[in-house]
Scaffold this motif. Structure first.
Motif, PDB file in Angstrom:
ATOM      1  N   ALA A  55     -75.298 -16.831 -13.336  1.00  0.00           N
ATOM      2  CA  ALA A  55     -75.988 -16.343 -14.542  1.00  0.00           C
ATOM      3  C   ALA A  55     -77.015 -17.360 -15.038  1.00  0.00           C
ATOM      4  O   ALA A  55     -78.121 -16.999 -15.462  1.00  0.00           O
ATOM      5  CB  ALA A  55     -74.963 -16.038 -15.633  1.00  0.00           C
ATOM      6  N   ILE A  56     -76.666 -18.639 -14.981  1.00  0.00           N
ATOM      7  CA  ILE A  56     -77.601 -19.679 -15.439  1.00  0.00           C
ATOM      8  C   ILE A  56     -78.820 -19.745 -14.524  1.00  0.00           C
ATOM      9  O   ILE A  56     -79.962 -19.782 -14.981  1.00  0.00           O
ATOM     10  CB  ILE A  56     -76.880 -21.048 -15.502  1.00  0.00           C
ATOM     11  N   ILE A  58     -80.059 -17.446 -12.605  1.00  0.00           N
ATOM     12  CA  ILE A  58     -80.886 -16.247 -12.815  1.00  0.00           C
ATOM     13  C   ILE A  58     -81.641 -16.363 -14.135  1.00  0.00           C
ATOM     14  O   ILE A  58     -82.817 -16.018 -14.237  1.00  0.00           O
ATOM     15  CB  ILE A  58     -79.998 -14.977 -12.807  1.00  0.00           C
ATOM     16  N   GLY A  59     -80.963 -16.901 -15.146  1.00  0.00           N
ATOM     17  CA  GLY A  59     -81.557 -16.988 -16.483  1.00  0.00           C
ATOM     18  C   GLY A  59     -82.777 -17.895 -16.561  1.00  0.00           C
ATOM     19  O   GLY A  59     -83.606 -17.760 -17.458  1.00  0.00           O
ATOM     20  N   HIS A 150     -86.903 -14.324 -30.518  1.00  0.00           N
ATOM     21  CA  HIS A 150     -85.590 -13.797 -30.858  1.00  0.00           C
ATOM     22  C   HIS A 150     -84.968 -14.466 -32.081  1.00  0.00           C
ATOM     23  O   HIS A 150     -85.146 -15.652 -32.291  1.00  0.00           O
ATOM     24  CB  HIS A 150     -84.617 -13.999 -29.694  1.00  0.00           C
ATOM     25  N   PRO A 154     -80.299 -13.131 -26.429  1.00  0.00           N
ATOM     26  CA  PRO A 154     -79.273 -12.338 -25.744  1.00  0.00           C
ATOM     27  C   PRO A 154     -78.654 -13.082 -24.552  1.00  0.00           C
ATOM     28  O   PRO A 154     -77.497 -12.839 -24.208  1.00  0.00           O
ATOM     29  CB  PRO A 154     -80.037 -11.095 -25.271  1.00  0.00           C
ATOM     30  N   ARG A 155     -79.419 -13.994 -23.945  1.00  0.00           N
ATOM     31  CA  ARG A 155     -78.872 -14.725 -22.803  1.00  0.00           C
ATOM     32  C   ARG A 155     -77.748 -15.667 -23.230  1.00  0.00           C
ATOM     33  O   ARG A 155     -76.807 -15.933 -22.479  1.00  0.00           O
ATOM     34  CB  ARG A 155     -79.998 -15.500 -22.108  1.00  0.00           C
ATOM     35  N   ILE A 158     -74.503 -13.711 -23.421  1.00  0.00           N
ATOM     36  CA  ILE A 158     -73.959 -13.435 -22.080  1.00  0.00           C
ATOM     37  C   ILE A 158     -73.218 -14.649 -21.530  1.00  0.00           C
ATOM     38  O   ILE A 158     -72.085 -14.541 -21.040  1.00  0.00           O
ATOM     39  CB  ILE A 158     -75.109 -13.038 -21.124  1.00  0.00           C
ATOM     40  N   LEU A 159     -73.839 -15.811 -21.620  1.00  0.00           N
ATOM     41  CA  LEU A 159     -73.197 -17.018 -21.081  1.00  0.00           C
ATOM     42  C   LEU A 159     -71.902 -17.333 -21.821  1.00  0.00           C
ATOM     43  O   LEU A 159     -70.880 -17.658 -21.209  1.00  0.00           O
ATOM     44  CB  LEU A 159     -74.154 -18.215 -21.135  1.00  0.00           C
ATOM     45  N   LEU A 162     -69.155 -14.847 -20.844  1.00  0.00           N
ATOM     46  CA  LEU A 162     -68.625 -15.161 -19.511  1.00  0.00           C
ATOM     47  C   LEU A 162     -67.708 -16.388 -19.567  1.00  0.00           C
ATOM     48  O   LEU A 162     -66.646 -16.411 -18.944  1.00  0.00           O
ATOM     49  CB  LEU A 162     -69.767 -15.452 -18.526  1.00  0.00           C
ATOM     50  N   ILE A 194     -81.484 -20.362 -24.631  1.00  0.00           N
ATOM     51  CA  ILE A 194     -80.917 -20.452 -23.277  1.00  0.00           C
ATOM     52  C   ILE A 194     -80.635 -21.901 -22.885  1.00  0.00           C
ATOM     53  O   ILE A 194     -79.616 -22.191 -22.246  1.00  0.00           O
ATOM     54  CB  ILE A 194     -81.849 -19.768 -22.238  1.00  0.00           C
TER      55      ILE A 194
END
Lengths: 255, 255, 255, 255
Positions: A55-56, A58-59, A150, A154-155, A158-159, A162, A194
């Motif tokens: 995820a990181i 990709i982020g 923002h 939103p990221r 998600i992190l 998870l 992020i």
């Protein structure tokens, strides 16, 4: 010259073992993300750790062709089409404290804050208030907070989700959440972005601060290579020329 | 590991000798340009050679902040203010066949043309006509000719005059002048530009083609370092964001 | 996008003016070293300033093929022979605080020390004693002093003599000489090395600290280009393979 | 300046979409390898394609600390510990035709060979024989064959098995297998190595030749970042000094 020592790769006799595992075993039974984790940590990740590292990566892979790293790579490719290595490397060279590098600074802040709570026998909340107050007094900008667009990133959510569901969340996430609260009270509401989120998660996964920058580079290379490939396949050489306005001394003659 | 061999620098015991000369002697009795010549050729230049190398290095030092090399260096400095090495290196990475690299290609063309005249026992004029005709037939662009603005490039005249008055002018200048004539007849009038001029002069000075690219890098580093210093002292971090227009697939959901 | 502002180069209409001077005038009437000074300072140097800048650039041009910058460039050239830009850039990337970068740190120390003497109304000698004492107490290594071989660095003497005879010597040289004395008393005798000497001289010439690193890069590119040219002309691709000893975990099987 | 066009990333309003997919969706539902594929191809991979790309990236991640890319990165880190971006970039700059770049050349050969079979209406076997014969006659080395140690490269078998069982194997694998046969007959037995294997597989997956080099860079960055992290955490600054033997002109005096 003495041979260099390394604990990473054993490549005697053409056999290649990464941290003890034969590369051919890894090729069929691990993912690339597993291998990144393995090379940096010495062990393969648990599923929750793999999910977080995926995820990181990709982020941070690509935030737009106009960001410094991508634009630098495209400019280099525009003048020097013979070497994609040169173009990708140029893109990486734009990564520093101000671009893609906040994760490292934030990991250092988290590590220091968590340590301080222990040393001074205070709560993480209290440590966060001290750090935020001192930063404000010193006029120091804190890495990992705020976003141009923002109100909540939103990221980040998600992190953190998870990390919580995977049993990874620890002092890092707790401390940065306390920092977010403290900053909102003392300065103004600024969301964890992020960089802050990946810093907290990587801290809880046991990575050292330098990995906060390295993980950005690993992820961004996915984007940089695609940007360079698009530049070469779609654009003409030297198509980029930045408009410049001269405001220096007037024309003058040599004596 | 076997020691590396080198004929460039002897640095045993803290004494540093460049091509046999003690660096302390050079520091008081030579110029930087002399030392560049010395390192690449093994001998110090004659005055006419020094004047030509100075003129070439000045001629390529900086053509504007918006050119790929300078813009790449500034973009890297904009994101990564911690390392001027990284920013200058990024600028160099934009140097290739299409930007700053024409000198090398042109030197290869000159070397091949002069050789061909000898091998085929024809005049340089005749060889130039053959090369120009074949390039036209093959749709190949010849490096070193043409300018976006000038009908004759004033820098070319300067280099050629220095070469002639200094007794350096030889087959290189003769061949490229013949090429200019041939191109004007066969294609259209295209002036010898700075890349073509420095290629001819460096050929006549006895440099190998690769120096046509290296000399651009040496000279341009003067400009790149100044561009980076100006960016850091005058501009804010991350001030550069290139405008981008997305024209890819529409937003879509993952299954 | 707003055009970039610059006070360095005016290149409208194909005319190129560096800091107001037409490049064609500079090509016939200035040296490359003059042009480096001009680009960074906005004015051409006086003869003593030119002599000092020449001496500094020569002094850092190349200290041996095995130093990190040169070795990095050769290694890159060994794997990637297609791009000399890449190899030279790689060499520059090895320049940092620990290699070639001491000049910048030393210039910062000098600027701070000279300022402190003024602010606290104390002599440069007294300021030097305070700085040396504090550095010793803090266990901080001072850049610009000490040499693996020499008891006095001959390059230092050359730069200081040039500065004195040219009327350039000022607070910078005075302060670093005071530092050398203070260090000898408080710690042990450590000669001013080339980094310290060029830092003092550049301070007295009015350059900002960042130029302490940039001047090393400019000078070293003379050596890097020669090292890369020698590697390509004299050695085979991939001839360099550093011996490595693995001391990590033993071979193991994936579950 | 006109905005740059891109089909890769839409980042308006702080929303980031990679090839149309919201980055937050990808973060929870895709792997990093999926994202690399997506950025380069515009679509997410099928499971067999993901497995192959994972295997290729792992296969090139690190072959030993002494290889040019890793050694270059370590040398840069040794002199310049302030910028991990610089060290990783230096490592990438060592990637070229002779190191890590064979995949690209091999993909070009495969594409040309498969095309030739179609154009000339001959079998892939016949085309391979022609290519091998012509290469031998021209003294041209063919990329993708031969190994310093192995008679058959185990990584090749893994990639080909994955490609066959996943229904990906096509003309690329068929042609390179035919080449291996032809070379064994015409020259001598030379196994398909990892470069040749990944070239054939990437051809059959539909990637353009340039990806043969880019995929090496993406994978190798996993290793380079780990090498740099180990160098910084385990070794002292400037610990690396390559032994050098001077064999140039004897010491001489300036006139």
């Amino acid at each position: 010259m003495e041979p260099w020592r390394t604990g990473l790769v054993d490549s005697k006799d053409g056999q290649i073992r990464l941290r003890g595992y034969d590369v051919t075993s890894l090729m069929t039974r691990a993912s690339f993300t597993d291998t990144i984790f393995l090379l940096h940590r010495g062990e393969l990740p648990r599923p929750a750790e793999r999910a977080l590292l995926d995820a990181i990566l990709i982020g941070v892979a690509d935030h737009g062709s106009g960001a410094p790293s991508c634009a630098t790579a495209r400019l280099a490719a525009s003048g020097n089409r013979q070497s994609v290595s040169a173009a990708v490397a140029a893109g990486i060279l734009a990564v520093g404290d101000d671009h893609g590098g906040a994760g490292m600074g934030c990991m250092e802040m988290i590590a220091a804050g968590v340590q301080r709570a222990k040393t001074e026998s205070i709560s993480l909340d209290e440590a966060a208030r001290l750090v935020a107050t001192e930063a404000r007094a010193g006029g120091k900008r804190l890495a990992g907070f705020g976003h141009r667009v923002h109100k909540t990133d939103p990221r980040t959510e998600i992190l953190f989700n998870l990390a919580r569901s995977g049993g990874v969340a620890g002092d890092g996430i707790a401390f940065i959440a306390a920092m977010e609260q403290a900053i909102a009270t003392i300065v103004k509401p600024l969301p964890i972005n992020i960089d802050g989120a990946l810093a907290a998660v990587l801290h809880d996964m046991g990575f050292p601060p330098v990995f906060g920058r390295l993980v950005f580079i690993i992820g961004r290379v996915a984007g940089l290579t695609a940007e360079v490939a698009e530049e070469l396949s779609r654009e003409k050489p030297m198509r980029i020329r930045i408009p410049v306005e001269y405001d220096g001394v007037a024309p003058r003659a040599l004596d």
